[in-house]
Design a protein around this motif. Structure first.
Motif, mmCIF file in Angstrom:
data_model
loop_
_atom_site.group_PDB
_atom_site.id
_atom_site.type_symbol
_atom_site.label_atom_id
_atom_site.label_comp_id
_atom_site.label_asym_id
_atom_site.label_seq_id
_atom_site.Cartn_x
_atom_site.Cartn_y
_atom_site.Cartn_z
ATOM 1 N N THR A 1 49.512 41.785 23.729
ATOM 2 C CA THR A 1 49.058 41.076 25.021
ATOM 3 C C THR A 1 49.941 40.009 24.867
ATOM 4 O O THR A 1 49.618 38.975 24.345
ATOM 5 C CB THR A 1 47.781 41.018 24.728
ATOM 6 O OG1 THR A 1 46.883 42.197 24.402
ATOM 7 C CG2 THR A 1 47.153 40.225 25.966
ATOM 8 N N ASP B 1 43.250 45.057 35.782
ATOM 9 C CA ASP B 1 41.673 44.970 34.969
ATOM 10 C C ASP B 1 41.732 43.513 33.980
ATOM 11 O O ASP B 1 42.321 43.799 32.835
ATOM 12 C CB ASP B 1 41.207 46.118 34.096
ATOM 13 C CG ASP B 1 39.802 46.029 33.856
ATOM 14 O OD1 ASP B 1 39.229 44.816 33.993
ATOM 15 O OD2 ASP B 1 39.384 46.601 33.264
ATOM 16 N N PRO B 2 41.989 42.508 34.576
ATOM 17 C CA PRO B 2 42.018 41.436 33.712
ATOM 18 C C PRO B 2 41.030 41.188 32.693
ATOM 19 O O PRO B 2 41.535 40.807 31.568
ATOM 20 C CB PRO B 2 41.946 40.145 34.777
ATOM 21 C CG PRO B 2 41.441 40.838 36.167
ATOM 22 C CD PRO B 2 41.567 42.089 35.976
ATOM 23 N N ASP B 3 39.885 41.627 32.907
ATOM 24 C CA ASP B 3 38.839 41.585 31.955
ATOM 25 C C ASP B 3 39.291 42.452 30.513
ATOM 26 O O ASP B 3 38.960 42.074 29.442
ATOM 27 C CB ASP B 3 37.482 41.814 32.371
ATOM 28 C CG ASP B 3 36.755 41.076 33.366
ATOM 29 O OD1 ASP B 3 37.352 39.900 33.296
ATOM 30 O OD2 ASP B 3 36.273 41.425 34.127
ATOM 31 N N ALA B 4 39.841 43.376 30.979
ATOM 32 C CA ALA B 4 40.317 44.372 29.863
ATOM 33 C C ALA B 4 41.648 43.894 29.122
ATOM 34 O O ALA B 4 42.163 44.575 28.132
ATOM 35 C CB ALA B 4 40.376 45.893 30.043
ATOM 36 N N TYR B 5 42.488 43.103 29.868
ATOM 37 C CA TYR B 5 43.859 42.726 29.263
ATOM 38 C C TYR B 5 43.729 42.364 27.894
ATOM 39 O O TYR B 5 44.687 42.557 27.155
ATOM 40 C CB TYR B 5 44.240 41.646 30.235
ATOM 41 C CG TYR B 5 45.908 41.506 29.910
ATOM 42 C CD1 TYR B 5 46.849 42.373 29.972
ATOM 43 C CD2 TYR B 5 46.158 40.118 29.444
ATOM 44 C CE1 TYR B 5 48.060 41.998 29.667
ATOM 45 C CE2 TYR B 5 47.542 39.744 29.189
ATOM 46 C CZ TYR B 5 48.635 40.660 29.169
ATOM 47 O OH TYR B 5 49.831 40.576 29.075
ATOM 48 N N SER C 1 42.451 43.025 25.210
ATOM 49 C CA SER C 1 42.168 44.081 24.093
ATOM 50 C C SER C 1 43.144 45.169 24.747
ATOM 51 O O SER C 1 43.599 45.945 23.633
ATOM 52 C CB SER C 1 40.813 44.525 24.274
ATOM 53 O OG SER C 1 40.356 45.266 25.763
#
Length: 170
Positions: free
Chosen positions: A97, A134-138, A140
């Motif tokens: 990431t 999907d910024p919330d999942a980025y 992980s």
């Protein structure tokens, strides 16, 4: 792959940058860096996921301060004027990431760090998280989803242009 080392830049790995702090020599440890004309331009701090690697920014800021100090030291030794400020670019890569940074470093900030006192002005670091679907999942997922890879590759290309433009300003 992205030609960060072209035409007059070099990529290096695992280097210690010394800096004097509170009358002692300490070192910031660089994972990966890009240099031009003996000046550090881009710092990449990598790490694994986990509780000890959640906040890579303090290390990146310390590395940028040491890089600016070394840049001015090299300028002084070469008979070139020292810089009052410089924007060092940075990337943190935790797992898969990447996150991009602009780190404005000043001689006053370096002097305060060397003296072990708080700087009179805050240092505003700009952080750019790639605009993935999907910024919330980025945090992980990082580069794992193909859609994220497309966006992040575009960010690496755009960031390279920024690094090159900052070289021309110094």
């Amino acid at each position: 792959m992205f030609d960060y080392d072209e035409p007059d830049r070099d990529i290096g790995i695992r280097k210690k940058l010394p800096i004097i702090m509170c009358d002692m020599e300490v070192s910031a440890k660089l994972d990966v860096f890009v240099k031009s004309r003996s000046e550090y331009l881009l710092l990449v701090h990598g790490g694994k996921r986990g509780p000890n690697r959640r906040y890579p920014e303090p290390r990146l800021v310390a590395q940028a301060i040491a890089a600016f100090y070394q840049n001015n030291l090299q300028r002084k030794l070469a008979g070139r004027p020292i810089l009052n400020s410089q924007t060092i670019t940075g990337i943190t890569v935790i797992g898969v990431t990447p996150i991009f940074y602009l780190l404005p470093i000043t001689t006053k900030l370096v002097q305060c760090v060397q003296a072990g006192i708080p700087p009179p002005q805050p240092t505003i670091v700009q952080r750019f998280i790639p605009p993935v679907p999907d910024p919330d999942a980025y945090p992980s997922e990082g580069l794992v989803p193909l859609a994220n890879r497309v966006v992040v590759v575009q960010c690496f290309e755009a960031f390279k242009a920024l690094v090159v433009s900052l070289v021309q300003c110094s």
